[in-house]
Structures are given as C-alpha cells and as structure tokens.
Design an enzyme around this catalytic site. Structure first.
Site, PDB file in Angstrom:
ATOM      1  N   PRO A  74       0.765  -1.237   0.000  1.00 26.92           N
ATOM      2  CA  PRO A  74       0.000   0.000   0.000  1.00 26.92           C
ATOM      3  C   PRO A  74       0.797   1.290   0.000  1.00 26.92           C
ATOM      4  O   PRO A  74       1.174   1.793   1.052  1.00 26.92           O
ATOM      5  CB  PRO A  74      -0.826  -0.092   1.293  1.00 26.92           C
ATOM      6  CG  PRO A  74      -0.360  -1.313   1.999  1.00 26.92           C
ATOM      7  CD  PRO A  74       0.857  -1.791   1.338  1.00 26.92           C
ATOM      8  N   GLU A  75       1.023   1.850  -1.141  1.00 28.48           N
ATOM      9  CA  GLU A  75       1.356   3.261  -1.251  1.00 28.48           C
ATOM     10  C   GLU A  75       0.173   3.893  -1.973  1.00 28.48           C
ATOM     11  O   GLU A  75      -0.852   3.243  -2.173  1.00 28.48           O
ATOM     12  CB  GLU A  75       2.666   3.460  -2.027  1.00 28.48           C
ATOM     13  CG  GLU A  75       3.888   2.903  -1.289  1.00 28.48           C
ATOM     14  CD  GLU A  75       5.196   3.219  -1.988  1.00 28.48           C
ATOM     15  OE1 GLU A  75       5.311   4.302  -2.578  1.00 28.48           O
ATOM     16  OE2 GLU A  75       6.112   2.380  -1.949  1.00 28.48           O
TER      17      GLU A  75
END
Length: 276
Positions: free
Chosen positions: A2-3
């Site tokens: 998750p970016e």
DNA sequence: CCGACAACCTGACGGC
DNA sequence: TGCCGTCAGGTTGTCG
C-alpha cells in the site's frame, strides 16, 4: 502493497461493490489494529448507505448517508478481500451489503488503522491536519518543492517520504521517481535546482499514474479468491533490483538510510560534486 | 529543528 | 524438515 497507487486501486475496486449500497452488517473482529477501532463503529455504520468512496494520501474514505466517514489505512500488509470464500484470522473487519456482497479487511501485521469521523470534520482527522499536497493534484509543483526544500541539508529521499511535504509517496515510488528524474537520493534537498525539481514533479506523477494504470488493469484479479497480486512490480526500474542491471547497464545499488532500503543507479543518479 | 533509531506485528524467504 | 536470522510497501515516538 500500500502506497498511494495501491490505495487508489483499492478504492476503485471497492467502489462498484459499496457505492449506493446499504450496509447490512459491519463487524470488527478485534478491538484494535495499530490503534483502537472505534467501539461505536458497528452501530454507526450498520444500516447506513454508502454515498462516496475517495482517497486522501494513503487513506481510503468511505462516506455514508448518516454523516459518518470510515477512514482506513492499509499499513504495510492491509488489503480488502471481495467476497472471500472463508474468513481467516487476519480478517479484522467484515462488511456485508444489501446486495449480498461481502468485504473483509485483512491485515496480518496490523500496522493499518480504522477510524470513524463525522464527515464534516474529516479535515480535522489528526493525520490529515499537516498533510502536504496530493502528488497528482495541482498544488504539487516545483515551486512547492523548492519552498519545502529551501535550506534543507537533509537528503532528498527521506524528505519525499515526509507526508507533510507531499502526501502519499512511499519507499517504492520515491526510489522510482528519483531514478526517473536522475537525482541522487542522498543529494541535499536544498541544493537541487528548480529545473531539476520540475523533472522530479513530473517523474512522481508519471510513476504514480503508470502504477495506478497497471493496478487498474489487475482490478479484475482483485475479486479472485486467491487474490494474488502480481501488480506492477515488473515495471520497477530500480526498486528491489539490487545487483541487476539498470537500463543503462550499470548495476542497481542498495543502501540503507534511516532503516529504509534505497535502490538507485550511481551512473544515472550521480552524486553532485562541488567542483566540476 | 534535525536525524537516527526503535517499536508496533506477522509472514516469507534464504542459509545451514 | 526445521530452526534462525533477515527483511518487508508505514507511522509514530524517543533520544541525542
């Protein structure tokens, strides 16, 4: 995963399942992730209808017709599963919709978070207060970076990870963007000329958009039971490629600073010397 | 103000 | 097969 691009991809994947849907059941399965899950979350969300899904930095926002917004962060290992075949020990929140769909928020490391805010007060959500501009928005410019970097002797790389300077970048895309802009990650931020900052802004946008596009193309896989995410890792130019050849032929190097791995190419991203 | 570092927690992977 | 060390996309707090 998750970016920013992964959160954006996630929000887009959730939208068709949630938007306009009444939530028939909302069940936290443990009291906390990184911080406590609001104890009234189940009560305030059950029976509400989802109106809007959106993203701010690395947070996803799920807004309801009752004036509440559920704010999720995926931490290092979080991901939503759509219509899971079974419930595992890392599924920490279950949501059922009137259409008979089910969502499970899985997060083995539990670095993620779940918060509930009055929609009108979302701007006061503590992690949002000092957040910098969205990298894909109009306020992320060379002028903004010049202001943020002015007088800073710190290496540019950790500054790009500072969410107060720009919101949503993580280790992968910072490495990729610096490579694309041909900037040495260790270069003192304040010494980068304006023209080079303009290249950096462009590189950040290009990398994020390409990642979102690739994520979007795997959205179909999203609902698959195995849920394996091939994602865009194949497109990385330097991240995770220590020892492999850069496109220029020189080896990709890895260095650790501040406990985070930095991948770069010393030929494409040469250190600046004071004297020519 | 700044930077380095640990802590939070679990799983995957490589080496032996 | 299994044990051990190392590493991981993030955030936050402490210490010097």
């Amino acid at each position: 995963m998750p970016e920013l691009p992964e959160v954006e991809t996630t929000v887009r994947g959730l939208r068709p399942v949630l938007e306009g849907q009444r939530l028939t059941a909302v069940e936290p399965r443990r009291p906390d992730l990184r911080r406590p899950i609001p104890p009234d979350l189940r009560r305030r969300l059950t029976g509400a209808t989802v109106t809007t899904l959106s993203r701010r930095a690395k947070y996803g926002l799920i807004e309801t017709d009752r004036g509440d917004t559920l704010i999720f962060h995926l931490g290092m290992s979080g991901r939503w599963r759509i219509d899971p075949e079974d419930i595992g020990k890392h599924d920490h929140l279950l949501i059922d919709t009137a259409a008979g769909r089910r969502l499970a928020l899985a997060d083995p490391r539990r670095f993620g978070s779940l918060d509930l805010m009055a929609t009108a007060a979302v701007g006061a959500f503590p992690p949002f207060v000092a957040l910098g501009p969205e990298p894909l928005g109009p306020h992320f410019t060379a002028a903004h970076l010049a202001r943020a970097f002015e007088g800073r002797a710190a290496p540019v790389k950790p500054l790009l990870l500072d969410q107060r300077i720009v919101a949503g970048l993580g280790n992968i895309y910072v490495c990729e963007a610096l490579h694309m802009a041909r900037i040495d990650p260790a270069r003192p931020a304040g010494t980068i000329p304006r023209a080079r900052l303009a290249k950096l802004v462009e590189a950040v946008r290009t990398v994020l958009e390409a990642a979102i596009a690739a994520g979007g193309s795997t959205l179909r896989d999203y609902a698959r039971p195995d849920g394996e995410l091939g994602y865009f890792s194949k497109q990385f130019l330097v991240y995770g490629r220590e020892g492999e050849a850069c496109a220029c032929g020189a080896p990709v190097l890895r260095r650790v600073d501040g406990g985070r791995s930095t991948f770069y190419c010393a030929r494409c991203q040469p250190p600046k010397r004071r004297v020519a």
